[in-house]
Write a protein that holds these residues in place. Structure first.
Motif, short mmCIF file in Angstrom:
data_model
loop_
_atom_site.label_atom_id
_atom_site.label_comp_id
_atom_site.label_asym_id
_atom_site.label_seq_id
_atom_site.Cartn_x
_atom_site.Cartn_y
_atom_site.Cartn_z
N ALA A 84 7.10 9.69 5.09
CA ALA A 84 7.41 11.04 4.62
C ALA A 84 6.14 11.88 4.49
O ALA A 84 6.15 13.08 4.79
N GLN A 96 15.23 8.48 7.88
CA GLN A 96 15.18 7.06 7.53
C GLN A 96 16.49 6.40 7.95
O GLN A 96 17.56 6.87 7.58
N ILE A 156 11.38 14.55 4.26
CA ILE A 156 12.46 13.68 4.75
C ILE A 156 13.60 14.62 5.15
O ILE A 156 14.11 15.37 4.33
#
Length: 195
Positions: A84, A96, A156
């Protein structure tokens, strides 16, 4: 006519097309050019990928679905925070990956095995197990909170769920034969007022 947010079709010059990215305020729209890679990818690898026009990466591994992260900083492993941070520094989109596959014999989350239509019990968690879904939700919330809590340090952009059931002896994917657990049937009855 097509706009920049339309998927390309087989008649287009690039038959497989690119996935459009919804523009953020103040940023131009860009096409996503992603790579799916593993948790042994390092910062030098990301630099190399970016030099070839990659602007997004999906990391598989490093964030397990059978781990209690409550005692780690921000409820996340260092792996995730490193990716991140690099995504933020390099202006790359980061997703992810999380496996859905979860075997109850070794689970710290739930022991609610799937029951198949023939009455046999499997080794995988029931896909309708509320405890497991709450755990997965918490994992996703932890990811979101990192970007929200530290917007200048971490990036993210999302989660990639891998629903292939690796190692499942009956099926590699969910079928109509899944979901015959008493708990699932009892929820069905309760939702319809038939209990």
């Amino acid at each position: 006519g097509k706009d920049e947010f339309t998927f390309k079709t087989a008649e287009d010059e690039e038959p497989y097309g690119e996935i459009p990215v919804v523009p953020r305020k103040g940023f131009p729209a860009e096409k996503m050019k992603a790579v799916y890679t593993y948790a042994n990818t390092d910062e030098a690898d990301l630099n190399e990928l970016k030099s070839h026009g990659i602007n997004a990466f999906i990391i598989k591994g490093g964030y397990g679905n059978n781990v209690d992260y409550s005692k780690t900083a921000d409820n996340l492993p260092t792996y995730v925070k490193n990716y991140a941070s690099w995504a933020k520094q390099k202006d790359l989109m980061f997703f992810q990956a999380l496996d859905f596959v979860h075997f109850t014999a070794s689970s710290i989350i739930t022991k609610n095995n799937v029951v198949y239509s023939d009455g046999t019990s499997g080794t995988h968690v029931s896909p309708w197990d509320e405890t497991y879904w709450k755990h997965l939700t918490n994992l996703v919330v932890n990811l979101a909170n990192l970007s929200i809590k530290y917007p200048d340090r971490y990036r993210i952009d999302g989660v990639w769920f891998d629903f292939e059931l690796y190692g499942n002896p009956n099926d590699g994917y969910f079928t109509k034969s899944w979901g015959f657990e008493d708990s699932t049937f009892n929820k069905y009855l309760a939702d319809r007022g038939l209990e």
